[in-house]
Write an enzyme that holds these catalytic residues in place. Structure first.
Site, PDB file in Angstrom:
ATOM      1  N   SER A 195      -0.295  29.002  80.268  1.00 52.46           N
ATOM      2  CA  SER A 195       0.769  28.451  81.097  1.00 52.46           C
ATOM      3  C   SER A 195       2.014  29.294  80.858  1.00 52.46           C
ATOM      4  CB  SER A 195       1.041  26.988  80.701  1.00 52.46           C
ATOM      5  OG  SER A 195       2.294  26.544  81.170  1.00 52.46           O
ATOM      6  N   TYR A 241       2.454  20.589  73.973  1.00 48.22           N
ATOM      7  CA  TYR A 241       1.861  21.378  75.063  1.00 48.22           C
ATOM      8  C   TYR A 241       2.233  22.848  74.891  1.00 48.22           C
ATOM      9  CZ  TYR A 241       0.984  22.982  79.862  1.00 48.22           C
ATOM     10  OH  TYR A 241       0.544  23.670  80.972  1.00 48.22           O
TER      11      TYR A 241
END
Length: 314
Positions: A152, A165
């Protein structure tokens, strides 16, 4: 989006790819792009309705039906069995795309052990399990081979609501960048893909929390909060197929880093400036400079396909 996956058929037609989290979002977009390039596919899934919709898409296109593999990527024994099944079904496995992940947000200082174990277990542990399960089969195969780990933009850009995350994606980034050096001498490509805002339902991960990780430190989302957050993905997110086509292009070009969203140039510029500004301005001892020069040379040699030993670093 101007990338036509069919333009890469010469490179990839008939190659076998396994993709995790492959019946929704970026996983599905990647599967569709790969199919348009003539690849044969094995796809992991969790939800029956999503699997059925994906199967229908392949049937409508007249493509070979993928091998659908129900899989929780945190289950090591199941992952190993899936790898065996895929290799047995197709004979060889050439491409692995570790895509499955969860997006869960909350202040890191309030996180519980369960928050860490769940998010890291899927986002980093799932990648580890994919590599451990499929690497022997990919090494045993012939011809063009490649591994893509989907992280990401959070692998570069941390945020106040995404500490765990972000940690998981930083970990995937570090693992992939190092693994690339190890695979180059074996003629196996290795890419890190870092997408940004994409039209997926990743925002809804908090609704799918497993019971064994129920002790959340994060407060439950307010009514409608996640849905409101999800409107950004739906209204402004990149088409997952475009992300998949960019992954295919990056694999073909042997790109170590696949960035899909151009809007982050300003972020990279600011981050680079902060890092340079943080370096002390002082003389470097000759010995330390020599060791760092050896490290840089080892990295370039590894990328060129040479096997690096510990002795090469001192």
């Amino acid at each position: 989006m101007t990338i036509d996956p069919a333009a890469y058929r010469e490179e990839w037609e008939g190659r076998v790819a396994f993709i995790t989290g492959a019946v929704t979002g970026i996983g599905l977009g990647t599967a569709q792009a790969f199919a348009d390039a003539g690849m044969r596919l094995a796809l992991s899934w969790r939800n029956e309705d999503d699997r059925a919709a994906t199967e229908a898409w392949f049937a409508e296109k007249g493509y070979e039906k993928p091998l659908f593999c129900k899989l929780d990527v945190t289950d090591r024994e199941a992952f190993a069995q899936v790898a065996q099944d895929v290799a047995r079904h197709f004979g060889e496995v050439h491409v692995l795309v570790n895509n499955a992940g969860v997006s869960v947000f909350g202040p890191t200082d309030e996180a519980s052990y369960d928050d860490y174990d769940w998010i890291m277990g899927v986002n980093f542990g799932g990648v580890v399990n994919g590599l451990q399960s499929f690497m022997p089969h990919i090494k045993a195969s012939t011809g063009r081979r490649h591994i893509v780990n989907v992280a990401s933009m959070a692998a570069f850009l941390p945020g106040p609501q995404a500490g765990i995350y972000t940690a998981s994606k930083f970990a995937v980034r570090g693992l992939t960048d190092s693994l690339r050096y190890n695979l180059a001498p074996q003629k196996i490509g290795c890419s890190l893909c870092c997408p940004a805002l994409t039209r997926t339902n990743a925002w809804a991960s908090a609704h799918k929390r497993p019971e064994q990780f129920a002790d959340a430190g994060f407060a439950p989302p307010r009514e409608g909060e996640l849905e409101q957050f999800g409107t950004a993905f739906e209204q402004f997110g990149m088409d997952p197929y475009e992300v998949g086509a960019k992954i295919l292009r990056g694999m073909t070009r042997q790109d170590g880093l696949i960035l899909t969203h151009p809007e982050h140039a300003i972020d990279f510029t600011e981050e680079f400036a902060k890092q340079i500004a943080a370096l002390p301005v002082e003389a470097v001892p000759e010995g330390r400079a020599h060791i760092e020069a050896l490290r840089r040379k080892a990295g370039k040699d590894a990328e060129a396909g040479l096997k690096i030993e510990m002795d090469d670093l001192t």
